[in-house]
Design a protein around this motif. Structure first.
Motif, PDB file in Angstrom:
ATOM      1  N   LYS A 258      14.167  21.946 -44.987  1.00  0.00           N
ATOM      2  CA  LYS A 258      13.957  20.936 -46.020  1.00  0.00           C
ATOM      3  C   LYS A 258      12.585  20.273 -45.904  1.00  0.00           C
ATOM      4  O   LYS A 258      11.875  20.096 -46.886  1.00  0.00           O
ATOM      5  CB  LYS A 258      15.063  19.881 -45.965  1.00  0.00           C
ATOM      6  CG  LYS A 258      14.966  18.933 -47.150  1.00  0.00           C
ATOM      7  CD  LYS A 258      16.001  17.861 -47.152  1.00  0.00           C
ATOM      8  CE  LYS A 258      15.710  16.922 -48.319  1.00  0.00           C
ATOM      9  NZ  LYS A 258      16.320  15.625 -48.204  1.00  0.00           N
ATOM     10  N   ASN A 259      12.228  19.907 -44.657  1.00  0.00           N
ATOM     11  CA  ASN A 259      10.961  19.199 -44.482  1.00  0.00           C
ATOM     12  C   ASN A 259       9.762  20.021 -44.939  1.00  0.00           C
ATOM     13  O   ASN A 259       8.864  19.513 -45.607  1.00  0.00           O
ATOM     14  CB  ASN A 259      10.764  18.802 -43.017  1.00  0.00           C
ATOM     15  CG  ASN A 259      11.717  17.682 -42.630  1.00  0.00           C
ATOM     16  OD1 ASN A 259      12.290  17.023 -43.509  1.00  0.00           O
ATOM     17  ND2 ASN A 259      11.916  17.479 -41.336  1.00  0.00           N
ATOM     18  N   VAL A 265       6.074  21.197 -51.781  1.00  0.00           N
ATOM     19  CA  VAL A 265       6.102  20.842 -53.209  1.00  0.00           C
ATOM     20  C   VAL A 265       5.392  19.509 -53.462  1.00  0.00           C
ATOM     21  O   VAL A 265       4.739  19.324 -54.492  1.00  0.00           O
ATOM     22  CB  VAL A 265       7.543  20.837 -53.788  1.00  0.00           C
ATOM     23  CG1 VAL A 265       8.170  22.220 -53.658  1.00  0.00           C
ATOM     24  CG2 VAL A 265       8.432  19.783 -53.139  1.00  0.00           C
ATOM     25  N   ARG A 266       5.481  18.573 -52.482  1.00  0.00           N
ATOM     26  CA  ARG A 266       4.811  17.278 -52.662  1.00  0.00           C
ATOM     27  C   ARG A 266       3.290  17.403 -52.507  1.00  0.00           C
ATOM     28  O   ARG A 266       2.527  16.720 -53.175  1.00  0.00           O
ATOM     29  CB  ARG A 266       5.363  16.238 -51.686  1.00  0.00           C
ATOM     30  CG  ARG A 266       6.785  15.842 -52.038  1.00  0.00           C
ATOM     31  CD  ARG A 266       7.131  14.441 -51.577  1.00  0.00           C
ATOM     32  NE  ARG A 266       8.297  13.963 -52.290  1.00  0.00           N
ATOM     33  CZ  ARG A 266       8.247  13.324 -53.452  1.00  0.00           C
ATOM     34  NH1 ARG A 266       7.075  13.065 -54.015  1.00  0.00           N
ATOM     35  NH2 ARG A 266       9.352  12.942 -54.052  1.00  0.00           N
ATOM     36  N   VAL A 271      -2.028  17.624 -55.099  1.00  0.00           N
ATOM     37  CA  VAL A 271      -3.251  18.304 -55.551  1.00  0.00           C
ATOM     38  C   VAL A 271      -3.396  18.164 -57.061  1.00  0.00           C
ATOM     39  O   VAL A 271      -4.464  17.838 -57.578  1.00  0.00           O
ATOM     40  CB  VAL A 271      -3.234  19.798 -55.137  1.00  0.00           C
ATOM     41  CG1 VAL A 271      -4.405  20.547 -55.771  1.00  0.00           C
ATOM     42  CG2 VAL A 271      -3.285  19.943 -53.630  1.00  0.00           C
ATOM     43  N   LEU A 272      -2.273  18.363 -57.780  1.00  0.00           N
ATOM     44  CA  LEU A 272      -2.320  18.242 -59.240  1.00  0.00           C
ATOM     45  C   LEU A 272      -2.714  16.824 -59.652  1.00  0.00           C
ATOM     46  O   LEU A 272      -3.407  16.620 -60.645  1.00  0.00           O
ATOM     47  CB  LEU A 272      -0.962  18.599 -59.850  1.00  0.00           C
ATOM     48  CG  LEU A 272      -0.562  20.074 -59.800  1.00  0.00           C
ATOM     49  CD1 LEU A 272       0.913  20.251 -60.161  1.00  0.00           C
ATOM     50  CD2 LEU A 272      -1.427  20.919 -60.739  1.00  0.00           C
ATOM     51  N   ARG A 291       7.826  22.383 -60.104  1.00  0.00           N
ATOM     52  CA  ARG A 291       9.055  22.717 -60.830  1.00  0.00           C
ATOM     53  C   ARG A 291      10.196  23.009 -59.852  1.00  0.00           C
ATOM     54  O   ARG A 291      11.320  22.550 -60.038  1.00  0.00           O
ATOM     55  CB  ARG A 291       8.785  23.943 -61.710  1.00  0.00           C
ATOM     56  CG  ARG A 291       9.827  24.168 -62.762  1.00  0.00           C
ATOM     57  CD  ARG A 291       9.644  25.510 -63.431  1.00  0.00           C
ATOM     58  NE  ARG A 291      10.911  25.863 -64.038  1.00  0.00           N
ATOM     59  CZ  ARG A 291      11.218  25.655 -65.319  1.00  0.00           C
ATOM     60  NH1 ARG A 291      10.328  25.170 -66.121  1.00  0.00           N
ATOM     61  NH2 ARG A 291      12.404  25.953 -65.779  1.00  0.00           N
ATOM     62  N   LEU A 292       9.875  23.775 -58.806  1.00  0.00           N
ATOM     63  CA  LEU A 292      10.882  24.061 -57.776  1.00  0.00           C
ATOM     64  C   LEU A 292      11.346  22.755 -57.131  1.00  0.00           C
ATOM     65  O   LEU A 292      12.546  22.539 -56.933  1.00  0.00           O
ATOM     66  CB  LEU A 292      10.299  25.002 -56.711  1.00  0.00           C
ATOM     67  CG  LEU A 292      11.193  25.278 -55.494  1.00  0.00           C
ATOM     68  CD1 LEU A 292      12.442  26.066 -55.910  1.00  0.00           C
ATOM     69  CD2 LEU A 292      10.447  26.039 -54.403  1.00  0.00           C
TER      70      LEU A 292
END
Lengths: 348, 168
Positions: A258-259, A265-266, A271-272, A291-292
């Protein structure tokens, strides 16, 4: 720049919506190939003949229901926009003369005129909803057949330019987001199994295009010898199998690491939110991560429509349309990053 | 996206080259790609066309057949063999027999079982209905349900009359 509202409006409405099985399936598509009897197929027709055929077809289409466009009368940028919106195929933008497209007001139904076949009726539904798309395409097909002499043979069915589309003229496909299977290198195994079932996997714009942002299009290969319902049911079964595999992997990732998944994803979201230059490919890869993250409940669900819209509008033609002029790559990458940043800040 | 060389035509050739680990991307139009020689690397011909050629190479083809022409569009079977696509819907009628072994390989079947259009479908819907009723009739006879079977037989006769009655 403060023009966020406008760029979000340029996204195709159904692309922002989430349908059944929306955690894995972006959209379902059904295409019927049809031709006029005893007329040269588009590849064998000269410009005059193509224009005449287009006129005959367009005369049967109601302007209240469809927006009708002659493709040589719009700019190449407008044509690319239609391609990025999945309203026309990449093949038809380079030679637009005599070709056309009719798009329903809700953009869920489009009729390409003089692509490889005289008629390509295409219906789209958000999520996995092939039956609904088939029903809509059939309705459009029935009303065209009332007024046009369609080429049909008792033995071979609907007659098409390529024998690979013969019979039903039907191609059904689903656009899948498969980051879990991609991350764990499971795609070759899955796609191998899928091809055993007579299905094909392609990139996002169909034949000969590459897979960007972990998006894959799965479709049937054979069009003759089975009914439309059987073809749809087979694809539906194959897609549901892939969905099951993708979800299994996502759950495993979540329970075992999970980590590191949340970190990934974070970071991509970070970056975005902060980057000043982003290429199309990088943007699609990062948007795929976010999205994931949303589908795994690691990132706020409210962000999903924005992410879905950005997956489309950060592609070259949409961005260029928004910016007005034709842009150099670096300038474009700068604007792309700006648009993404401002759009995400608005949601933040 | 416009071609990065001429800035006039839309870029339709997208190239990615990795030379000694250095990635180079180019977006060109067809003309510029040909002029710079980039397209030559990519131009492998029509993959499906050559596929048909290989497929047909294994079949015995009589020279006379290769020159058979579709009367409506003028396409010969040799043209089809090279390109893999037909010229008009009448080609299917002209090359019906030659096409069957090809269809068996690419489609796995030669008979359409799907949708029948209302106008262009002619009497096919009725013929399919008759076939269904005949199967039904056989079952009823086997079960010795003669009263029901008689009704089905009458229905078949009615449909046969509608479809022109050429079938017995």
């Amino acid at each position: 720049m403060n023009t966020n509202k406008r760029i979000l409006d340029t996204a195709t409405p159904w692309m922002i919506e989430s349908g059944p099985q929306g955690d894995v399936v972006l959209s379902s598509r059904v295409r019927l190939a049809r031709n006029l009897k005893s007329r040269p197929f588009p590849a064998h027709a000269n410009a005059t003949e193509k224009i005449k055929i287009r006129q005959e077809i367009m005369a049967t289409l109601s302007k209240d229901k469809y927006n009708l466009t002659n493709l040589e009368e719009i700019s190449s940028l407008e044509r690319e926009l239609m391609m990025e919106g999945h309203l026309i195929s990449p093949q038809i933008i380079t030679d637009p003369t005599g070709r056309g497209v009719a798009v329903s007001k809700d953009q869920l139904l489009s009729i390409m005129i003089n692509e490889e076949d005289h008629l390509r009726i295409q219906a789209i539904a958000p999520g996995l909803d092939l039956d609904n798309a088939l029903t809509k395409a059939n309705e459009a097909d029935d009303s065209l057949e009332e007024k046009l002499d369609i080429a049909f043979d008792e033995q071979f069915g609907y007659l098409t330019a390529w024998p690979t589309n013969l019979g039903t003229g039907l191609r059904v496909s689903a656009m899948l987001h498969l980051p879990g299977l991609a991350l764990t290198n499971n795609l070759p195994r899955i796609f191998g199994a899928v091809s055993q079932l007579g299905m094909v996997v392609r990139g996002i714009y169909g034949e000969g295009t590459e897979a960007l942002g972990n998006l894959y299009q799965v479709s049937n290969q054979r069009s003759l010898g089975r009914t439309e319902d059987e073809i749809v049911k087979d694809l539906d079964t194959a897609v549901k199998h892939i969905i099951g595999e993708e979800r299994k992997i996502r759950e495993a990732l979540l329970s075992k690491s999970k980590n590191s998944i949340e970190d990934k994803v974070r970071r991509s979201l970070g970056v975005l939110q902060e980057a000043r230059l982003i290429s199309t490919n990088e943007a699609l890869a990062l948007l795929s991560d976010v999205r994931l993250g949303i589908d795994l409940d690691l990132i706020d669900k409210d962000l999903k429509p924005t992410i879905q819209a950005l997956m489309q509008i950060t592609r070259p033609a949409h961005l260029q349309k928004f910016m007005g002029n034709s842009l150099e790559t670096e300038v474009r990458d700068y604007y792309r990053a700006t648009v993404i940043r401002e759009e995400l800040a608005k949601e933040g | 996206m416009l071609c990065e060389r001429c800035h006039v035509n839309p870029a339709t050739v997208h190239l990615k080259k990795s030379i000694n680990g250095v990635l180079d991307e180019k977006h060109l139009c067809q003309t510029c790609a040909e002029e710079t020689g980039e397209l030559q690397i990519l131009n492998l011909g029509n993959p499906l066309g050559s596929f048909f050629e290989t497929l047909l190479g294994s079949m015995e083809l009589k020279p006379a057949m290769m020159q058979t022409k579709c009367e409506v569009c003028g396409l010969t079977f040799d043209d089809f063999r090279q390109k893999g696509e037909f010229g008009c819907s009448d080609c299917y009628v002209t090359f019906r027999e030659e096409l069957k072994p090809i269809l068996r390989r690419i489609q796995g079947d030669v008979i359409h079982k799907g949708k029948v259009p209302k106008r262009a479908g002619g009497t096919l819907s009725i013929k399919r209905e008759i076939e269904k009723l005949r199967d039904n009739l056989k079952e009823l006879v086997a079960k010795e349900e003669y009263e029901k079977a008689a009704k089905v037989r009458d229905e078949i006769k009615k449909l046969e009359a509608q479809s022109g009655g050429e079938e017995q």
